[in-house]
Write a protein that holds these residues in place. Structure first.
Motif, PDB file in Angstrom:
ATOM      1  N   LYS A 195      19.822  16.985  61.901  1.00 38.74           N
ATOM      2  CA  LYS A 195      18.894  17.890  61.382  1.00 38.74           C
ATOM      3  C   LYS A 195      17.536  17.667  62.126  1.00 38.74           C
ATOM      4  O   LYS A 195      16.633  18.634  62.456  1.00 38.74           O
ATOM      5  CB  LYS A 195      18.412  17.570  59.773  1.00 38.74           C
ATOM      6  N   VAL A 196      17.201  16.477  62.612  1.00 34.68           N
ATOM      7  CA  VAL A 196      16.129  16.034  63.324  1.00 34.68           C
ATOM      8  C   VAL A 196      16.222  16.695  64.853  1.00 34.68           C
ATOM      9  O   VAL A 196      15.434  17.475  65.226  1.00 34.68           O
ATOM     10  CB  VAL A 196      16.030  14.690  63.424  1.00 34.68           C
ATOM     11  N   LYS A 197      17.425  16.628  65.269  1.00 28.63           N
ATOM     12  CA  LYS A 197      17.676  17.157  66.378  1.00 28.63           C
ATOM     13  C   LYS A 197      17.546  18.450  66.552  1.00 28.63           C
ATOM     14  O   LYS A 197      16.998  19.300  67.607  1.00 28.63           O
ATOM     15  CB  LYS A 197      19.362  16.633  66.951  1.00 28.63           C
ATOM     16  N   ASN A 198      17.733  19.312  65.462  1.00 23.52           N
ATOM     17  CA  ASN A 198      17.556  20.835  65.316  1.00 23.52           C
ATOM     18  C   ASN A 198      16.666  21.317  64.898  1.00 23.52           C
ATOM     19  O   ASN A 198      16.414  22.415  64.569  1.00 23.52           O
ATOM     20  CB  ASN A 198      18.993  21.264  64.814  1.00 23.52           C
ATOM     21  N   GLY A 199      15.541  20.425  64.595  1.00 25.87           N
ATOM     22  CA  GLY A 199      14.290  20.885  63.995  1.00 25.87           C
ATOM     23  C   GLY A 199      14.024  21.349  62.751  1.00 25.87           C
ATOM     24  O   GLY A 199      13.274  21.667  62.314  1.00 25.87           O
ATOM     25  N   VAL A 249      22.503   5.615  61.664  1.00 30.93           N
ATOM     26  CA  VAL A 249      21.471   6.473  62.466  1.00 30.93           C
ATOM     27  C   VAL A 249      21.293   6.040  63.816  1.00 30.93           C
ATOM     28  O   VAL A 249      21.414   7.065  64.570  1.00 30.93           O
ATOM     29  CB  VAL A 249      20.221   6.146  61.544  1.00 30.93           C
ATOM     30  N   THR A 250      21.464   4.759  64.255  1.00 30.32           N
ATOM     31  CA  THR A 250      21.023   4.347  65.513  1.00 30.32           C
ATOM     32  C   THR A 250      22.329   5.038  66.532  1.00 30.32           C
ATOM     33  O   THR A 250      22.044   5.531  67.722  1.00 30.32           O
ATOM     34  CB  THR A 250      21.068   2.731  65.763  1.00 30.32           C
ATOM     35  N   LYS A 251      23.500   4.835  66.075  1.00 29.31           N
ATOM     36  CA  LYS A 251      24.716   5.295  66.670  1.00 29.31           C
ATOM     37  C   LYS A 251      24.594   6.796  66.993  1.00 29.31           C
ATOM     38  O   LYS A 251      24.856   7.228  67.758  1.00 29.31           O
ATOM     39  CB  LYS A 251      26.170   5.003  65.949  1.00 29.31           C
ATOM     40  N   TYR A 252      24.186   7.514  65.695  1.00 29.79           N
ATOM     41  CA  TYR A 252      24.154   8.981  65.957  1.00 29.79           C
ATOM     42  C   TYR A 252      23.193   9.505  66.541  1.00 29.79           C
ATOM     43  O   TYR A 252      23.324  10.500  67.476  1.00 29.79           O
ATOM     44  CB  TYR A 252      24.391   9.612  64.400  1.00 29.79           C
ATOM     45  N   LYS A 253      22.029   8.716  66.801  1.00 29.90           N
ATOM     46  CA  LYS A 253      20.827   9.121  67.457  1.00 29.90           C
ATOM     47  C   LYS A 253      21.316   8.997  68.993  1.00 29.90           C
ATOM     48  O   LYS A 253      20.816   9.809  70.131  1.00 29.90           O
ATOM     49  CB  LYS A 253      19.579   8.270  67.289  1.00 29.90           C
ATOM     50  N   HIS A 254      21.968   7.951  69.493  1.00 29.55           N
ATOM     51  CA  HIS A 254      22.479   7.812  70.777  1.00 29.55           C
ATOM     52  C   HIS A 254      23.536   8.783  71.076  1.00 29.55           C
ATOM     53  O   HIS A 254      23.247   9.566  72.238  1.00 29.55           O
ATOM     54  CB  HIS A 254      22.996   6.258  70.847  1.00 29.55           C
ATOM     55  N   GLN A 255      24.434   9.086  70.105  1.00 27.10           N
ATOM     56  CA  GLN A 255      25.324  10.200  70.663  1.00 27.10           C
ATOM     57  C   GLN A 255      24.761  11.561  70.679  1.00 27.10           C
ATOM     58  O   GLN A 255      25.168  12.370  71.251  1.00 27.10           O
ATOM     59  CB  GLN A 255      26.346  10.189  69.625  1.00 27.10           C
ATOM     60  N   MET A 256      23.843  11.696  70.056  1.00 26.91           N
ATOM     61  CA  MET A 256      23.217  13.268  69.863  1.00 26.91           C
ATOM     62  C   MET A 256      22.158  13.535  71.120  1.00 26.91           C
ATOM     63  O   MET A 256      21.356  14.373  70.852  1.00 26.91           O
ATOM     64  CB  MET A 256      22.785  13.691  68.619  1.00 26.91           C
ATOM     65  N   GLY A 257      21.400  11.927  71.655  1.00 23.51           N
ATOM     66  CA  GLY A 257      20.435  12.161  72.470  1.00 23.51           C
ATOM     67  C   GLY A 257      19.208  12.467  71.755  1.00 23.51           C
ATOM     68  O   GLY A 257      18.099  13.052  72.117  1.00 23.51           O
ATOM     69  N   VAL A 258      19.031  11.681  70.587  1.00 21.48           N
ATOM     70  CA  VAL A 258      17.806  11.900  69.791  1.00 21.48           C
ATOM     71  C   VAL A 258      16.946  10.386  69.934  1.00 21.48           C
ATOM     72  O   VAL A 258      17.612   9.498  69.851  1.00 21.48           O
ATOM     73  CB  VAL A 258      18.016  12.005  68.381  1.00 21.48           C
ATOM     74  N   ASN A 259      15.694  10.432  70.272  1.00 17.94           N
ATOM     75  CA  ASN A 259      14.906   9.295  70.493  1.00 17.94           C
ATOM     76  C   ASN A 259      14.525   8.654  69.213  1.00 17.94           C
ATOM     77  O   ASN A 259      14.061   9.255  68.495  1.00 17.94           O
ATOM     78  CB  ASN A 259      14.006   9.717  71.616  1.00 17.94           C
TER      79      ASN A 259
END
Length: 68
Positions: free
Chosen positions: A27-31, A58-68
């Motif tokens: 959801k964060v990645k897609n605004g 959360v950290t794992k998925y942020k890394h996988q999806m390229g979210v800082n």
């Protein structure tokens, strides 16, 4: 195929937390929501071990999806 009803309550909880973490990052990645969604997700977990697990997810998925 797995029968999730055969898992312990703790294992089912971890699966649910992992799904919530992945969905929140998506959801964060897609605004759809802002970065505050991470704090909301984490802060609503009372159990320390579950909160730590969710933070790691959360950290794992942020890394996988390229979210800082």
């Amino acid at each position: 195929m797995y029968n999730l009803t055969l898992l312990s309550d703790g294992e089912r909880t971890r699966i649910e937390l992992d799904k919530q973490a992945a969905y929140t990052v998506w959801k964060v990645k897609n605004g759809k929501v802002g970065y505050e969604a991470f704090a909301e997700l984490i802060n609503n977990i009372d159990d320390d071990d579950e909160r730590d697990f969710c933070e790691k997810s959360v950290t794992k998925y942020k890394h996988q999806m390229g979210v800082n």
